[in-house]
Scaffold this motif. Sequence first.
Motif, PDB file in Angstrom:
ATOM      1  N   THR A   3      -8.338  -3.330  -0.451  1.00  0.00           N
ATOM      2  CA  THR A   3      -8.086  -1.909  -0.697  1.00  0.00           C
ATOM      3  C   THR A   3      -8.720  -1.473  -2.009  1.00  0.00           C
ATOM      4  O   THR A   3      -9.288  -0.382  -2.110  1.00  0.00           O
ATOM      5  N   VAL A   6      -6.008  -2.705   5.649  1.00  0.00           N
ATOM      6  CA  VAL A   6      -6.544  -2.106   4.422  1.00  0.00           C
ATOM      7  C   VAL A   6      -6.356  -0.601   4.472  1.00  0.00           C
ATOM      8  O   VAL A   6      -6.480   0.016   5.524  1.00  0.00           O
ATOM      9  N   LEU A   7      -6.025  -0.029   3.327  1.00  0.00           N
ATOM     10  CA  LEU A   7      -5.964   1.425   3.226  1.00  0.00           C
ATOM     11  C   LEU A   7      -7.316   1.878   2.681  1.00  0.00           C
ATOM     12  O   LEU A   7      -7.698   1.504   1.580  1.00  0.00           O
ATOM     13  N   ASN A   8      -8.052   2.659   3.467  1.00  0.00           N
ATOM     14  CA  ASN A   8      -9.426   2.974   3.076  1.00  0.00           C
ATOM     15  C   ASN A   8      -9.482   4.195   2.167  1.00  0.00           C
ATOM     16  O   ASN A   8      -9.492   5.333   2.637  1.00  0.00           O
ATOM     17  N   LEU A  44       0.809  -1.205   0.000  1.00  0.00           N
ATOM     18  CA  LEU A  44       0.000   0.000   0.000  1.00  0.00           C
ATOM     19  C   LEU A  44       0.846   1.260   0.000  1.00  0.00           C
ATOM     20  O   LEU A  44       0.395   2.316  -0.441  1.00  0.00           O
TER      21      LEU A  44
END
Lengths: 402, 313
Positions: free
Chosen positions: B96, B34-36, A164
């Motif tokens: 994500t 998770v990157l929201n 990410l």
Amino acid sequence: MKADLNLSGKDPASGPADVTPSRRVNVAASVRRGRPTVYTSYARDQAIWNTPAKLWWTVGLVVLAFAAPFLIAQDLTNLLALAAVYAIGGIGLNLLTGYAGQVSLGQAFFMAAGAYTAAVFGGESTRTVIGLGWDMALWLPLAAIVPGLLGLIVAPLAARVRGLYLATLTLGLVMIGQHVLNNWDALTGGAGIGRAPAEPVLFGVDLSKPVRVAGLLVTEQRALYLVSLVLLIVLAIAARNLARGKVGRAFAAVRDRDIAAEVMGVPLQRTKTAAFVISSAYAGVSGALLSVVIGRISPDRWNLLLSIDFLAIVLIGGVATISGSIMGACFVVLLPRALEDLTHAFPALTNDSGEIVGFTLDEVKTMLFGILIAAVIIVEPRGMYGLWLRIRNYFKAWPFSY
Amino acid sequence: MNELIETLIRGLGLGGLYSLIAVGFVIIFRSTGVLNFAQPVFMILGTYLSFTFVDSLGLPFWLAALSSVAAVAAIATACERIAMRPMVGRPAFSATLVTVGMFAAGLVVTTKLIDPDIITSGDPWGLRNFCLGGERGEATSGVQPCIGGITVNYTDIFKIVAAAVVVALLGLWLHRSRYGLAMRATAMDQEAAMAQGISAGRVFSLSWAIAGGLAAAGGVLLGASAGGVASSAALVALKALPAVIIGGLDSIKGAVVGSLIVGVAEALTKTYQPDVAPWLGANFDVVLPYVLMFAVLLVQPYGLYGTREVRRV
């Protein structure tokens, strides 16, 4: 050859007497009779078209794709050209995100690099923007090389970060790219104004002028579509070859478990760099062609939403499949048109100003993409390619399809 | 000198806004990995709801702000239940991308709700400010300039105070309460936490509710600005992403520090860059957070306070 079906029950290596070359061919042919999807050797297993059925499907589709512009309306040809162009970019992103597992939101950035490289080398110089007016045979490769070099510059940083962090980093690329494009007037014509793209002059032939070839009228739309189609076929086969070769296996190893790949001797840094450079080059070609197909380019086109469109192509089409990317591109490009036709067929859906429950078609499109991305990942992670596999397997096993 | 102090105050206000959203990112990342990407939507929804509560229902501002925070928290929880719960056990990268889909779809809805209006969050301050150490001059076009002193907008003070209070309370709650402990345990090791009787699902819901609430609070702060905001202001929340990356994805302290760095640096750039380095182009302050992020990642691949990933074969 060691994998030929060994019907005699003997080890072919120890019993050479009955395994003559002619005999081997006969065994394979007799085994395959009436079963077109069976393959009988490792070589076939690794082939691009590992079954004759697949080969015939491909040939049929390619012939149909070449005939299509002469059979359908002009605006549809334009859409098909767009689909081919999006497919090239989608394949590029799929190599990076699907095969090598590096999530990238930066596709729009590299596409912009390709589009403006093409515009500078192939476009006309005006009072406000620079352009050299070279031939398409020159600006098209350059539109792959320059973004590829940009990818090479970004790669060392991108290969250092994972997951990410990388997604955010590539998001940053898009934002910085937008800023540069908005401010570099000599390149882009400035925010809100834009410039004309490269001239489609291939080997001295101006594609924008209609010509008659063997009784067929080749208009600008048709010519651009055919050029895009040829490039798509070449680049798709190249990508497929890459994916099934050493590089592609290195990509998959890095995606599945990068540290395990490293332990097995896959050079991590070099593999990630290669993925970035190749993907950027594909994006560049796609961006250059896109600018030519749509006719005029302004800096605000290359934004985050374009990147999301390409993620949608990869995810809806099918992660780590080439044919999936092409299906996804067709879907993403043709969906708005299909929506429009739907509203014509069912006027009750829309109000007087052509909106569906207050949303314009464009907004419905973006919303549908968003919902579809989410839904596809949740319900069918293999995307449209997975759906196709299910349908194919149903009929393959018919009437015993459970 | 006065200009510098004014800029710093503005920067801290901005940093406060970013820190709320950034902490939301971190809380979700820590509990679910998770990157929201849907945070911008939650944020602008917070602005819009607060505006609507004040404007059409006539609620007082503080009540409207609290209700909008509660409403968005509920919406975020619903999103988690519908879209994220099926993703448990699947790669974080896929989950994500689900939030990216939610972002694209949600942005259309919020744009539709707001356009073409310019909204505020219904705050009572508007353009008013106070003058520190100077004298009020003649009013020109309704605004009294502050001569020889420091002009401080009430909204900036509100932003700094509100962000500090919210982050402090949240930090306290995470460290002292049972639920905070459960969340930290789940972040550390999901399976071990579940073995201790913690419901991982409830922790996920809770973290989404908190992140949604924080984003809405950020939205209220965003709307508490002089001229109000348009629907496109949702993208401001994306600037909390570089702030989070600068601080380190899994550190709340890092998120706050990163946000303050980004906020102050952005305000300074906005004030001084047009004179000092005009060649960087107009509105360079908008992309500065991303440039800072690149610089930090070059030196520290896991941000300033991020945990270096332990990799096992």
